[in-house]
Design an enzyme around this catalytic site. Structure first.
Site, short mmCIF file in Angstrom:
data_model
loop_
_atom_site.label_atom_id
_atom_site.label_comp_id
_atom_site.label_asym_id
_atom_site.label_seq_id
_atom_site.Cartn_x
_atom_site.Cartn_y
_atom_site.Cartn_z
N GLY A 1 0.79 -1.21 0.00
CA GLY A 1 0.00 0.00 0.00
C GLY A 1 0.82 1.27 0.00
N THR A 2 1.90 1.29 0.78
CA THR A 2 2.74 2.49 0.84
C THR A 2 3.38 2.77 -0.51
OG1 THR A 2 3.16 2.32 3.22
CG2 THR A 2 4.78 3.51 1.91
N ASN B 1 -6.98 4.88 8.73
CA ASN B 1 -6.32 3.68 9.24
C ASN B 1 -6.22 3.62 10.76
OD1 ASN B 1 -4.42 5.89 8.54
ND2 ASN B 1 -2.90 4.57 9.52
N GLN C 1 -7.63 0.33 3.99
CA GLN C 1 -8.42 -0.13 5.13
C GLN C 1 -9.88 -0.40 4.78
OE1 GLN C 1 -7.35 -0.84 8.16
NE2 GLN C 1 -5.24 -0.13 7.95
N HIS D 1 -2.19 -7.60 2.69
CA HIS D 1 -2.16 -8.11 4.07
C HIS D 1 -3.20 -7.45 4.97
CE1 HIS D 1 0.16 -4.98 6.48
NE2 HIS D 1 0.28 -4.51 5.26
N THR E 1 10.88 -7.65 -11.29
CA THR E 1 10.17 -8.91 -11.42
C THR E 1 8.95 -8.91 -10.52
OG1 THR E 1 12.24 -10.07 -11.90
CG2 THR E 1 10.37 -11.41 -11.21
N CYS F 1 2.86 1.99 11.53
CA CYS F 1 4.10 2.66 11.10
C CYS F 1 4.69 3.50 12.22
CB CYS F 1 3.82 3.57 9.90
SG CYS F 1 2.99 2.73 8.54
#
Length: 381
Positions: free
Chosen positions: A69-70, A146, A176, A198, A234, A322
């Protein structure tokens, strides 16, 4: 162990683990290659892309796999800024994946405006409207906060942005939102959308940035030109396959999970309120996702409380994952106008698809007792 930190990361769904394993063990091919094993990986990757696209109501060509996400947020903010002139407008309580790159661009001379947030945890639409004009390049407002779990009126914001700043790009961080909202519907008017596996039962280290056809955006990671040239390197085939499976299961079970988890969350909130009458909830409960409870306990320091809870088998957080361990108040709580004292007395309890009645029972046994112990210790000190 009672896990009340689903907003930080969710347990992987068994179906996602099963889907992922063959590409960790039996299928080593690089999807950019030309031989049979590589083509097998390429086929799996594109099938995952098609599944994700269908579940999000998008075309497969609009799905760009990222490292999470970041990274998706950074690609959205920096990618638009480096392809389009004009100001950047972001909400004051965005995830740091949006705020940090926006502020960095501001330090480099770009015009950046932060939309204030109301005490109830919703973006001030009047203030947003005043910041929009024909020169706006990007607007970014998250779908669900979040930390405090408040749901933002994304479709209304998108309409406002496209009306008042028709040349701008509208991005929403929907990381979220996936477990709780019909993301395909909510984000349909958005030009860019970030999600992360995740947060809904997939593996860590893989996410998606939806990039609407025609939106100009520059790559952040350059090299071999994978992912439409927007994210070289990749591609994580195993992660993409697992993300698609986790998303599929989440969408299929969302209605059932939301209803069940909302009951658990409300029982937890009511139990804490009964046991600790002066406890306060951050963010308007009427505008929260089902799994979110952000609560403060006057006279208690969240850092000490979290340590005591951890020792007694309850996992929670003070703010975003975070910023865990930080002694400064959360920027989210500051944005909604919470005092420093109340912000440092608040913790995030986030439930998810794996939460149970036993988890709530354990939390209601441990949390009030821990608060009482800390208050007695504070009174003695």
């Amino acid at each position: 162990m009672t896990y009340l930190d689903h907003a930080a990361s969710t347990p992987m769904r068994p179906e996602a683990v099963e889907a992922m394993l063959p590409f960790l063990v039996d299928h080593p091919g690089n999807p950019s290659g030309g031989h049979a094993v590589a083509r097998e990986a390429k086929t799996a990757l594109e099938e995952a892309r098609e599944r994700v696209a269908g579940l999000l109501g998008r075309a497969p060509s609009e799905i760009v796999f990222t490292g999470g996400g970041t990274e998706a947020d950074n690609l959205a903010v920096k990618g638009v800024a480096r392809s389009n002139a004009g100001a950047l407008v972001v909400s004051a309580f965005e995830h740091k994946g949006v705020l940090a790159p926006a502020r960095r661009l501001g330090q480099e001379g770009r015009s950046v405006h932060e939309i204030p947030v109301r005490p109830d945890g919703l973006v001030d639409l009047g203030a947003l409207e005043s910041l929009l004009d024909g020169s706006t390049a990007l607007v970014s407002v998250m779908a669900v906060n979040n930390e405090i779990g408040t749901v933002q009126p994304v479709t209304e914001i998108a309409a406002l942005v496209h009306e008042r700043a028709p040349r701008s790009v509208f991005h929403t961080d929907a990381v979220q939102a996936v477990p709780w909202l019909d993301v395909a519907s909510v984000t349909s008017p958005c030009d860019l959308v970030s999600i992360s596996a995740h947060k809904f039962g997939g593996p860590k280290g893989v996410g998606v940035l939806v990039v609407r056809e025609g939106v100009r955006i520059a790559a952040e990671i350059e090299g071999g030109g994978q992912e439409r040239g927007l994210r070289s390197g990749t591609v994580n085939v195993a992660g993409a396959v697992a993300l698609a499976e986790a998303l599929s299961v989440t969408v299929a079970r969302r209605q059932e999970d939301v209803a069940r988890v909302a009951v658990l969350r409300d029982r937890l909130a009511d139990g804490l309120a009964a046991a600790i009458p002066d406890a306060f909830v951050n963010g308007d409960p009427a505008h929260k996702v089902a799994g979110s409870l952000h609560v403060g306990f006057p006279g208690v320091e969240s850092e000490a409380l979290l340590l005591m809870l951890d020792q007694r088998g309850v996992c929670a957080a003070a703010g975003s994952s975070c910023s865990s361990g930080a002694t400064e108040p959360s920027h989210v709580l500051e944005a909604i106008g919470l005092s420093r004292t109340d912000a440092l007395a608040s913790i995030r309890l986030s439930l998810g698809y794996s939460s149970t009645d036993a988890d709530v029972d354990h939390a209601l046994e441990v949390i009030p007792d821990a608060v009482a112990r800390l208050r007695r210790a504070q009174a003695v000190a």
